[in-house]
Design an enzyme around this catalytic site. Structure first.
Site, short mmCIF file in Angstrom:
data_model
loop_
_atom_site.label_atom_id
_atom_site.label_comp_id
_atom_site.label_asym_id
_atom_site.label_seq_id
_atom_site.Cartn_x
_atom_site.Cartn_y
_atom_site.Cartn_z
N LYS A 13 0.83 -1.22 0.00
CA LYS A 13 0.00 0.00 0.00
C LYS A 13 0.85 1.25 0.00
CE LYS A 13 1.03 1.17 4.38
NZ LYS A 13 1.72 2.35 4.81
N ASP A 147 -1.69 -2.34 9.85
CA ASP A 147 -2.00 -2.30 8.42
C ASP A 147 -2.57 -3.62 7.88
OD1 ASP A 147 -1.13 0.31 8.22
OD2 ASP A 147 0.93 -0.26 7.73
O1 C5P Z 1 0.81 -1.88 14.36
P1 C5P Z 1 2.21 -1.91 13.87
O2 C5P Z 1 2.94 -3.15 14.29
O3 C5P Z 1 2.33 -1.65 12.42
O4 C5P Z 1 2.93 -0.69 14.57
C1 C5P Z 1 4.32 -0.62 14.72
C2 C5P Z 1 4.63 0.54 15.64
O5 C5P Z 1 4.33 1.77 14.97
C3 C5P Z 1 3.83 0.58 16.92
O6 C5P Z 1 4.43 -0.19 17.92
C4 C5P Z 1 3.84 2.06 17.25
O7 C5P Z 1 5.09 2.41 17.81
C5 C5P Z 1 3.80 2.71 15.88
N1 C5P Z 1 2.42 3.07 15.49
C6 C5P Z 1 1.82 4.16 16.08
N2 C5P Z 1 0.56 4.52 15.72
C7 C5P Z 1 -0.11 3.83 14.77
C8 C5P Z 1 0.49 2.73 14.13
C9 C5P Z 1 1.77 2.36 14.51
O8 C5P Z 1 2.42 4.81 16.93
N3 C5P Z 1 -1.34 4.22 14.44
#
Ligand code: C5P
Length: 311
Positions: A13, A147
């Site tokens: 994406k 995502d």
């Molecule tokens: O959910 P995901 O594993 O992709 O997120 C990785 C990191 O990115 C999270 O641990 C957080 O630090 C950050 N993040 C965030 N806010 C979001 C998505 C991700 O702070 N909406």
């Protein structure tokens, strides 16, 4: 009869819009994002394994130019976690052999890991005969990565919350993209951390979906869309990787309508006026000397789905 082997694909994406609010108490940031699935995809092949084998990654392959050195092959890989989460939710034994083929840059801000995870959920749902609904897969996926629900859904969608509250947006026609990758990935938490540092003492508005972007998508007008593209993680990503400015400049000098950091970067996404211009842009960027690899893709692409046997 249940199949012995299935393959699922899931898209990468680009965030056409990524507006980020102030850090929440749960460690995530509230988002208003326009997710757009593109034709770069991951494939996961799941094969039956003897009872008690567990979940094993037997192979990881990639398209030319994709660096696999940062991809774990053990239980920390998202696909293994996805398999266990699905098996737990449906109370079945987690035995499977998984093979991953990547065409999305690793740690590039294009949700390649989330696409692997989405493809695994779809593949194992079929292999294990679970009949999970899309909503059930999305709920399981949301716990694995912000995502993942979008990689399951595909198309173009507005995302609120952490990005998991999705609603499909209407679009007309295809948009043509060129992605310029970097040799080394960027850590998503590090980019969000830099965002927090830069946001200290500033007013951070509550993120909302841009009406300009949704209107341009409905009109299928890339020039209008280019004017609305915006990513609040661009400033922190550029602060961590100042050299990316030169990549953006090279693309804009070569006819891109817009150039922006994709997600948390370091991949730069360029929007081209049409398919022919995307070829010209890709050629120019390849010869610019400031990018690692260049990929063309179109969107919106479909969400995670099974491939018919033999494809
Ligand atoms: O959910 P995901 O594993 O992709 O997120 C990785 C990191 O990115 C999270 O641990 C957080 O630090 C950050 N993040 C965030 N806010 C979001 C998505 C991700 O702070 N909406």
């Amino acid at each position: 009869m249940r199949p012995e082997q299935v393959t699922a694909r899931a898209p990468g994406k680009v965030n056409i819009q990524l507006s980020v609010g102030r850090l929440r108490s749960d460690g995530f940031h509230p988002l208003a994002s326009v997710f757009h699935a593109v034709s770069l995809e991951e494939r996961v092949t799941a094969r039956r394994a003897e009872p008690g084998t567990g979940v094993v990654i037997s192979d990881i392959t990639a398209a030319t130019g994709i660096d696999l050195s940062g991809v774990p092959r053990d239980d920390t890989n998202l696909v293994v976690r996805a398999a266990h989460a699905l098996a737990d939710a449906f109370d079945v034994a987690a035995d499977a052999d998984l093979a991953i083929h990547k065409t999305i840059p690793v740690a590039g801000g294009m949700a390649g890991g989330s696409a692997d995870c989405a493809a695994t959920l779809v593949a194992l749902n079929a292999l294990w005969g679970l009949r999970a609904t899309s909503a059930q897969l999305s709920t399981i996926g949301a716990q694995l990565g912000s995502d993942v629900p979008f990689a399951l859904l595909g198309g173009t969608a507005a995302g609120l919350g952490r990005g998991e509250q999705l609603s499909t947006l209407l679009t007309r026609g295809r948009f043509h993209w060129v992605f310029a990758t970097s040799t080394h990935g960027l850590s998503t938490p590090a980019v969000y951390g830099k965002f927090d540092q830069l946001a200290a003492g500033r007013r951070v508005p509550t993120p909302v979906i841009s009406p300009e972007v949704t209107a341009a998508l409905i009109a299928g007008d890339p020039r209008r869309l280019a004017k609305g593209m915006r990513n609040d993680l661009q400033e922190p990503a550029l602060a961590l990787r100042p050299g990316l400015r030169r990549v953006i400049e090279a693309g804009m000098d070569s006819g891109a309508l817009a150039g922006m950091v994709s997600g948390s970067g370091p991949t730069i996404a360029f929007l081209a006026a049409d398919d022919d211009r995307s070829v010209d842009l890709a050629v120019a960027l390849s010869g610019s000397g400031v990018v690692n690899a260049v990929y063309r893709a179109w969107g919106p692409a479909p969400g995670a789905k099974l491939l018919e046997p033999g494809k």
